[in-house]
Design an enzyme around this catalytic site. Sequence first.
Site, PDB file in Angstrom:
ATOM      1  N   ASP A  81       0.855  -1.182   0.000  1.00  0.00           N
ATOM      2  CA  ASP A  81       0.000   0.000   0.000  1.00  0.00           C
ATOM      3  C   ASP A  81       0.900   1.244   0.000  1.00  0.00           C
ATOM      4  OD1 ASP A  81       0.968   0.257   2.644  1.00  0.00           O
ATOM      5  OD2 ASP A  81      -0.739  -0.874   3.410  1.00  0.00           O
ATOM      6  N   ASP A  83       1.513   4.968   1.666  1.00  0.00           N
ATOM      7  CA  ASP A  83       1.150   5.844   2.787  1.00  0.00           C
ATOM      8  C   ASP A  83       1.652   7.254   2.497  1.00  0.00           C
ATOM      9  OD1 ASP A  83       0.130   3.714   4.529  1.00  0.00           O
ATOM     10  OD2 ASP A  83       2.202   3.026   4.523  1.00  0.00           O
ATOM     11  N   ASP A 165       9.496   3.662  13.068  1.00  0.00           N
ATOM     12  CA  ASP A 165      10.109   2.510  13.736  1.00  0.00           C
ATOM     13  C   ASP A 165      11.522   2.193  13.247  1.00  0.00           C
ATOM     14  OD1 ASP A 165       8.986   1.655  11.337  1.00  0.00           O
ATOM     15  OD2 ASP A 165       7.776   0.052  12.230  1.00  0.00           O
TER      16      ASP A 165
HETATM   17  P1  ATP Z   1       3.639  -2.656   4.979  1.00  0.00           P
HETATM   18  O1  ATP Z   1       2.582  -1.658   4.561  1.00  0.00           O
HETATM   19  O2  ATP Z   1       4.340  -3.303   3.885  1.00  0.00           O
HETATM   20  O3  ATP Z   1       3.123  -3.595   6.018  1.00  0.00           O
HETATM   21  P2  ATP Z   1       4.803  -0.363   6.218  1.00  0.00           P
HETATM   22  O4  ATP Z   1       6.200  -0.090   6.681  1.00  0.00           O
HETATM   23  O5  ATP Z   1       4.237   0.564   5.196  1.00  0.00           O
HETATM   24  O6  ATP Z   1       4.776  -1.854   5.734  1.00  0.00           O
HETATM   25  P3  ATP Z   1       2.537   0.409   7.782  1.00  0.00           P
HETATM   26  O7  ATP Z   1       1.920  -0.314   8.936  1.00  0.00           O
HETATM   27  O8  ATP Z   1       1.766   0.613   6.547  1.00  0.00           O
HETATM   28  O9  ATP Z   1       3.885  -0.377   7.486  1.00  0.00           O
HETATM   29  O10 ATP Z   1       3.038   1.794   8.352  1.00  0.00           O
HETATM   30  C1  ATP Z   1       3.494   2.845   7.530  1.00  0.00           C
HETATM   31  C2  ATP Z   1       4.692   3.525   8.165  1.00  0.00           C
HETATM   32  O11 ATP Z   1       4.322   4.062   9.438  1.00  0.00           O
HETATM   33  C3  ATP Z   1       5.863   2.598   8.468  1.00  0.00           C
HETATM   34  O12 ATP Z   1       6.693   2.440   7.347  1.00  0.00           O
HETATM   35  C4  ATP Z   1       6.545   3.328   9.597  1.00  0.00           C
HETATM   36  O13 ATP Z   1       7.303   4.413   9.114  1.00  0.00           O
HETATM   37  C5  ATP Z   1       5.380   3.906  10.363  1.00  0.00           C
HETATM   38  N1  ATP Z   1       4.934   2.991  11.432  1.00  0.00           N
HETATM   39  C6  ATP Z   1       3.979   2.047  11.344  1.00  0.00           C
HETATM   40  N2  ATP Z   1       3.810   1.400  12.504  1.00  0.00           N
HETATM   41  C7  ATP Z   1       4.672   1.963  13.362  1.00  0.00           C
HETATM   42  C8  ATP Z   1       4.989   1.752  14.738  1.00  0.00           C
HETATM   43  N3  ATP Z   1       4.355   0.814  15.427  1.00  0.00           N
HETATM   44  N4  ATP Z   1       5.929   2.537  15.287  1.00  0.00           N
HETATM   45  C9  ATP Z   1       6.557   3.498  14.587  1.00  0.00           C
HETATM   46  N5  ATP Z   1       6.316   3.738  13.302  1.00  0.00           N
HETATM   47  C10 ATP Z   1       5.393   2.991  12.682  1.00  0.00           C
HETATM   48 MG    MG Z   2       2.275   0.572   4.423  1.00  0.00          MG
END
Ligand code: ATP
Ligand code: MG
Length: 461
Positions: A81, A83, A165
């Site tokens: 996805d 963001d 994170d």
């Molecule tokens: P994917 O969508 O592939 O699962 P993602 O890294 O995009 O991976 P998301 O849950 O969509 O994960 O979160 C988007 C972004 O928000 C992350 O890349 C990170 O920068 C931040 N993020 C998400 N969850 C956390 C958390 N628990 N603590 C700190 N930052 C977070």
């Molecule tokens: Mg994401």
Amino acid sequence: MAKGLLKRIGAFFGKEKSDAPVPVTPAQGRRIIPEEEHQIRRQDLDDNAMKVVYRLIDGGHDGYLVGGCIRDLLTGEKPKDFDVATSAHPEEANELFRRSRLIGRRFKLVHVRFGRELIEVATFRAGHDSHPANTDGEHGRQNASGMITRDNVYGTIEDDALRRDFTVNALYYCVKDHSIYDFANGYEDIQNRVLRIIGDPEARYREDPVRMLRAARFAGKLGFDIEPHTAAPIKTLAPLLKDIAPARIFDESLKLLQSGYAEAVYDHLQEFDLFEPLFPQTQQALQSERGELVETLLLNALRNTDRRLAQRKSVTPAFLYAALLWYPVQNLMQKLIEEQRMPPLPALHEAANQVIAQQVKSTAIPRRFSTPIREIWEMQIRLPRRDGKRAQRLLEQPRFRAAYDLLLLRENSGEELNGLSRWWTEYQSADEQKRMQMSNAVGKGSKPRRRRRKKPASNDE
Ligand code: ATP
Ligand code: MG
């Protein structure tokens, strides 16, 4: 640069505390990686996410593509996805879009919908040690053990980068000049294939223990090494996951299992003692006498899932959960049959109730999944009874496919089932005549006397 940011970077380098941890985020300000260097192709960027960013910019705000999508594009993965991060506050962002919604309390954000696609728009946030507002309770809140229970303190883009994170998740794609902004050295970590948490690892896991699961997921998915300081506290802190809302852990469990790299993720979960807090009953079965069987079935289930996802086939959470919890259910069922002389079907129902009731304390399985999980288990008792017209009826059941898949897994993993899964494989590819022969042969071969006695009492066949 924001004062709080300087303070935190200072802390990473041990300027503020003599016993500060080894620096894990270099103080370097912003590094800009131009398009010629990062080489993300513009056609790989999601049109709708770009529209959202342009709308934010037209509305007078900053907007960037951020997080997993940029990480995945740089590592050659297809983003799950896209963001968006913005300087606009949630309410301001919400006003700019027709099909948008404000969601969340702990972490407020805006969802913008385009048909089936959802773009998440999050306001730049500050960390929890740099702003007085973080402790006011209304915007930011941390409980006694350091866990962040409210995370709505807004900040600058630099603040936002450092509250994320992992360094590889803190890269911002600027649509104006197509460059990437890097505040945490994430670009270099991607080049070196290293997963590194931003800031003090222990404090960051205490703020949000789910980050430990995310570490296992990203390391498994990306095949990156977990940097030693990032890995060090996980084993000790793994029990903190028991304090997280089971509904959130359920969502996270699906992300782990459906990451496309579930086998690698599972290895990391075991390495860091993170599997037990998610699936305590399965962990117990793994440590029982039949542990080897349990592990083989589990690994085969995960491998199949990864293979199916690589072929762009769907995987159902109910099947995965049914497989993961099969041995806890079977063990309990066996116990009820032996110790309480229950017949198999009621014993299974009772075992299923108990195992699910126990499991929802760790991962809150919604009813739309727990019902099919029970049905898949029940079919395991019914699949051996395939004489007469029973086989055909079973085949027409909505859960047949998933139940057959679990049966295959069981037999392939070493459970002694007398070739039952092979029989079902043949039956499915047989023509009508062959199917009748097969069912009749089962009827004659297995329980001829019992069938004869039952016949006058029931004419349902
Ligand atoms: P994917 O969508 O592939 O699962 P993602 O890294 O995009 O991976 P998301 O849950 O969509 O994960 O979160 C988007 C972004 O928000 C992350 O890349 C990170 O920068 C931040 N993020 C998400 N969850 C956390 C958390 N628990 N603590 C700190 N930052 C977070
Ligand atoms: Mg994401």
